[in-house]
Design a protein around this motif. Structure first.
Motif, short mmCIF file in Angstrom:
data_model
loop_
_atom_site.label_atom_id
_atom_site.label_comp_id
_atom_site.label_asym_id
_atom_site.label_seq_id
_atom_site.Cartn_x
_atom_site.Cartn_y
_atom_site.Cartn_z
N UNK A 78 0.82 -1.22 0.00
CA UNK A 78 0.00 0.00 0.00
C UNK A 78 0.85 1.26 0.00
N UNK A 79 2.10 1.16 0.43
CA UNK A 79 2.96 2.35 0.46
C UNK A 79 3.36 2.80 -0.94
N UNK A 80 3.17 1.94 -1.96
CA UNK A 80 3.54 2.29 -3.33
C UNK A 80 2.34 2.69 -4.18
N UNK A 81 1.17 2.87 -3.56
CA UNK A 81 -0.05 3.16 -4.32
C UNK A 81 0.10 4.44 -5.13
N UNK A 140 3.57 4.74 12.39
CA UNK A 140 3.20 5.36 11.12
C UNK A 140 3.26 6.88 11.21
N UNK A 141 2.79 7.43 12.34
CA UNK A 141 2.79 8.89 12.50
C UNK A 141 4.22 9.44 12.63
N UNK A 142 5.05 8.77 13.40
CA UNK A 142 6.41 9.25 13.60
C UNK A 142 7.22 9.22 12.30
N UNK A 143 7.12 8.13 11.57
CA UNK A 143 7.85 8.05 10.31
C UNK A 143 7.32 9.07 9.31
N UNK A 147 9.72 11.55 7.47
CA UNK A 147 9.96 11.13 6.09
C UNK A 147 8.71 11.40 5.26
N UNK A 148 7.82 10.42 5.16
CA UNK A 148 6.56 10.59 4.42
C UNK A 148 5.60 9.50 4.85
N UNK A 149 4.34 9.65 4.46
CA UNK A 149 3.35 8.63 4.81
C UNK A 149 3.65 7.30 4.12
N UNK A 150 4.27 7.38 2.93
CA UNK A 150 4.63 6.14 2.23
C UNK A 150 5.69 5.36 3.02
N UNK A 151 6.66 6.05 3.55
CA UNK A 151 7.66 5.38 4.38
C UNK A 151 7.02 4.81 5.64
#
Length: 378
Positions: A78-81, A140-143, A147-151
């Motif tokens: 899902x991170x590559x959507x 998920x929030x910290x990254x 970085x980004x939501x994908x990361x």
């Protein structure tokens, strides 16, 4: 089993703390963004019963192994959507895979443990669910913050894969499992028996309502806190999910309390805690909002632990099907009410959300007072 419960919630709600980022990335409304959460829980709700039948026929442990691996793969993918449609599709597939774990977990615990241990074990299992939900949202929030939501979503997928490997090595084969037929006629007969029970349908409704109120509030609180005067970033909003640790405590305490006090009294008290917590979030003071969330979270996981343990107590021979019906109601409530709360948010802001989500909890209080108390501890 605690590791399995942890992993499911760790992966399932990864998009919840980053909904504001998804609205910005894809140019969608808050209600549409909330579907990234609801799509997975809806897939779970609809597949729990079919997968419970697979579990009844082919075994609990093998189904859970395959499903955890599949969920980790779709979480990472899902991170590559490239667009929101693909993201939704991947979250649906993730929810479909995760459905196999709770579809078998409650039945597995019911089969492998002595009756006097089931309520306590269910409390520990739900405590792991709470810890997983807290950890997944926070990571998920910290990254995303740095970085980004994908990361952020990719990180969840990698951790989920490692957890699936651990589960594969640790889970013992069921010693008390006996295959059940997958014929439809016995299924219809079982469904009639289950819904003729004086308590089970009301416990299903309880699951639907409390989960809907809980998910709806957490879905849209992030939007409120990202606006002025709070203007919190993803990491700060994600830190709010540390309150899930209270759920780990309350679910264990509630499971133990059922050995000393009537179940309906514990459910009534904890449902009132939920109502009080939702009401407190109406305040404009951030500390009061956080305190309200803490009270809501404590009450929610306690009610869920008591209700799910009560369902297992009344389930009889078809534990897998009864567990699936309970959890289908539970996740369907999170999907339906959790996303429907977007309409009062867009029309009436936070006051509308509070009023809308108080209604399901008040219904639970009424049902507990008028219906479930008649069952005593049967």
């Amino acid at each position: 089993m605690a590791l399995a419960g942890f992993t499911c919630f760790f992966l399932l709600y990864g998009t919840q703390p980053i909904l504001p980022q998804l609205t910005h990335e894809f140019g969608i409304s808050p209600a549409m963004a909330s579907l990234s959460v609801s799509a997975g829980t809806a897939a779970m709700a609809f597949l729990l019963i079919p997968l419970s039948l697979v579990s009844d026929r082919y075994g609990r442990a093998s189904l859970m192994r395959w499903c955890l691996f599949g969920a980790a793969v779709f979480a990472f993918g899902s991170s590559f959507a490239p667009d929101y449609f693909v993201l939704l599709l991947s979250r649906i597939c993730l929810g479909a895979c995760i459905a196999g774990v709770p579809a078998a977990a409650m039945a597995y615990l019911g089969e492998e443990l002595a009756p006097e241990l089931r309520s306590r074990a269910m409390g520990l299992y739900i405590a792991a669910n709470a810890l997983g939900g807290m950890s997944g949202r926070l990571i998920a929030a910290l990254v995303t913050e740095y970085l980004s939501w994908r990361h952020g979503l990719a990180t969840l997928g990698i951790v989920g894969l490692l957890a699936a490997i651990g589960f594969l090595r640790l889970i013992p084969a069921g010693l008390h499992f006996f295959p059940q037929p997958m014929q439809l006629r016995p299924l219809y007969s079982d469904l009639r028996t289950i819904y003729a029970d004086p308590g089970l349908p009301w416990l299903f409704w309880t699951a639907f309502l409390i989960m809907g109120a809980f998910v709806g509030l957490y879905n849209f609180l992030g939007f409120r806190l990202s606006l002025e005067p709070y203007a919190l970033g993803p990491a700060a909003i994600g830190a709010i999910f540390l309150l899930y640790a209270l759920g780990s405590v309350s679910s264990v305490l509630a499971g133990r309390a059922t050995t000393r006090h009537p179940r309906h009294k514990i459910m009534l008290l904890m449902s009132c805690c939920m109502a009080a917590g939702i009401s407190m979030t109406w305040a404009s003071s951030l500390p009061i909002i956080i305190a309200g969330l803490a009270i809501l979270t404590f009450g929610f996981f306690a009610v869920h632990a008591v209700a799910s343990g009560w369902v297992g107590h009344r389930a009889g021979q078809r534990r897998g099907l009864v567990s699936a019906l309970y959890l289908s109601s539970y996740y369907l409530g999170g999907s339906v009410i959790g996303s429907a709360a977007g309409w009062p948010w867009e029309q009436f802001h936070w006051a509308g959300v509070v009023v809308a989500l108080l209604l399901p909890v008040l219904l639970v209080i009424a049902m507990t007072t008028l219906r479930l108390r008649r069952l005593s501890d049967s």
